[in-house]
Design a protein around this motif. Sequence first.
Motif, short mmCIF file in Angstrom:
data_model
loop_
_atom_site.label_atom_id
_atom_site.label_comp_id
_atom_site.label_asym_id
_atom_site.label_seq_id
_atom_site.Cartn_x
_atom_site.Cartn_y
_atom_site.Cartn_z
N GLU A 74 0.83 -1.21 0.00
CA GLU A 74 0.00 0.00 0.00
C GLU A 74 0.86 1.26 0.00
O GLU A 74 0.51 2.25 -0.61
CB GLU A 74 -0.94 -0.01 1.20
N ALA A 75 1.98 1.22 0.70
CA ALA A 75 2.88 2.37 0.70
C ALA A 75 3.37 2.67 -0.70
O ALA A 75 3.55 3.83 -1.08
CB ALA A 75 4.07 2.12 1.64
N SER A 76 3.59 1.61 -1.49
CA SER A 76 4.02 1.78 -2.87
C SER A 76 2.86 2.20 -3.76
O SER A 76 3.00 3.06 -4.62
CB SER A 76 4.63 0.47 -3.39
N ARG A 77 1.71 1.60 -3.56
CA ARG A 77 0.58 1.82 -4.46
C ARG A 77 -0.02 3.20 -4.29
O ARG A 77 -0.32 3.89 -5.26
CB ARG A 77 -0.47 0.75 -4.24
N GLN A 78 -0.20 3.62 -3.03
CA GLN A 78 -0.86 4.92 -2.83
C GLN A 78 -0.18 5.74 -1.76
O GLN A 78 0.07 6.92 -1.94
CB GLN A 78 -2.33 4.71 -2.48
N GLY A 79 0.16 5.14 -0.63
CA GLY A 79 0.81 5.88 0.44
C GLY A 79 -0.15 6.80 1.16
O GLY A 79 -0.60 7.81 0.61
N ARG A 80 -0.48 6.43 2.39
CA ARG A 80 -1.39 7.28 3.16
C ARG A 80 -0.71 8.61 3.52
O ARG A 80 -1.34 9.67 3.51
CB ARG A 80 -1.83 6.55 4.43
N TYR A 81 0.57 8.52 3.83
CA TYR A 81 1.33 9.72 4.16
C TYR A 81 2.59 9.74 3.29
O TYR A 81 3.21 8.69 3.05
CB TYR A 81 1.75 9.71 5.64
N TRP A 82 2.96 10.94 2.86
CA TRP A 82 4.17 11.11 2.05
C TRP A 82 5.03 12.24 2.60
O TRP A 82 4.50 13.29 3.01
CB TRP A 82 3.80 11.45 0.60
N GLY A 83 6.33 12.01 2.59
CA GLY A 83 7.25 13.08 2.90
C GLY A 83 7.50 13.93 1.67
O GLY A 83 7.13 13.56 0.55
N GLN A 84 8.13 15.06 1.84
CA GLN A 84 8.28 16.04 0.76
C GLN A 84 9.44 15.74 -0.18
O GLN A 84 9.51 16.34 -1.24
CB GLN A 84 8.44 17.45 1.33
N GLY A 85 10.30 14.84 0.16
CA GLY A 85 11.42 14.52 -0.72
C GLY A 85 12.70 15.21 -0.31
O GLY A 85 12.70 16.34 0.15
N THR A 86 13.80 14.49 -0.49
CA THR A 86 15.12 15.04 -0.21
C THR A 86 16.05 14.60 -1.35
O THR A 86 16.03 13.45 -1.77
CB THR A 86 15.63 14.57 1.17
N LEU A 87 16.84 15.54 -1.85
CA LEU A 87 17.65 15.30 -3.03
C LEU A 87 18.99 14.67 -2.66
O LEU A 87 19.71 15.17 -1.81
CB LEU A 87 17.89 16.61 -3.77
N VAL A 88 19.29 13.57 -3.32
CA VAL A 88 20.59 12.90 -3.20
C VAL A 88 21.30 13.01 -4.54
O VAL A 88 20.76 12.59 -5.57
CB VAL A 88 20.41 11.43 -2.81
N THR A 89 22.49 13.58 -4.51
CA THR A 89 23.29 13.71 -5.73
C THR A 89 24.61 12.99 -5.51
O THR A 89 25.34 13.32 -4.58
CB THR A 89 23.54 15.18 -6.08
N VAL A 90 24.89 12.01 -6.37
CA VAL A 90 26.13 11.25 -6.27
C VAL A 90 27.00 11.64 -7.45
O VAL A 90 26.63 11.43 -8.61
CB VAL A 90 25.85 9.73 -6.28
N SER A 91 28.16 12.19 -7.14
CA SER A 91 29.08 12.61 -8.20
C SER A 91 30.09 11.49 -8.48
O SER A 91 30.58 10.84 -7.56
CB SER A 91 29.82 13.87 -7.79
N SER A 92 30.38 11.32 -9.75
CA SER A 92 31.31 10.24 -10.14
C SER A 92 32.72 10.77 -10.34
O SER A 92 32.95 11.97 -10.30
CB SER A 92 30.82 9.57 -11.41
#
Length: 121
Positions: A103-121
Motif C-alpha cells: 500500500e505504501a508503494s501503491r498509494q501511500g497514506r502519508y508522504w514526505g516532501q522529498g530530499t535530493l541525493v546527488t552522487v558525483s562520479s
Amino acid sequence: VQLQASGGGLVQAGGSLRLSCAASGFTLHYYATGWFRQAPGKKREGVLCLTSTDNSIYYDASVKGRFSISRDSAKNTVYLQMNSLKSEDTAVYYCSADSTCAEASRQGRYWGQGTLVTVSS
C-alpha cells in the motif's frame, strides 16, 4: 500529521548517506514505511520498505547489500542507510507510510516532501 524526509546532499561515488523519515502526529511504528526515489526524467520507483513488524522488503534488488532500513521508535523515525553510492542512485528520495509495503508503494497514506541525493562520479 506529516512525514518529513531529510538527510540528502551531495556525496562522491562510493560514499554514504543516511536519510531520515520523521513522523509527527501519528506513530510511525504502526505503519509500513517505504523509501522511493525519482531520478530526473524517470518515473518514481520503490527502493526499500520496513514493515510494522520490522521486516525489510526490497522493492529494488539492485540496492541489496548497499542500502538498509531501520527504525528508532523513540524518535518516531525510519532511516535509510545508503552505502557504496553510485551515480545512478542520484534522485529525489521520498518516504511513504501505509498499512503495508504494498500500500505504501501503491498509494501511500502519508508522504514526505522529498530530499535530493546527488552522487558525483
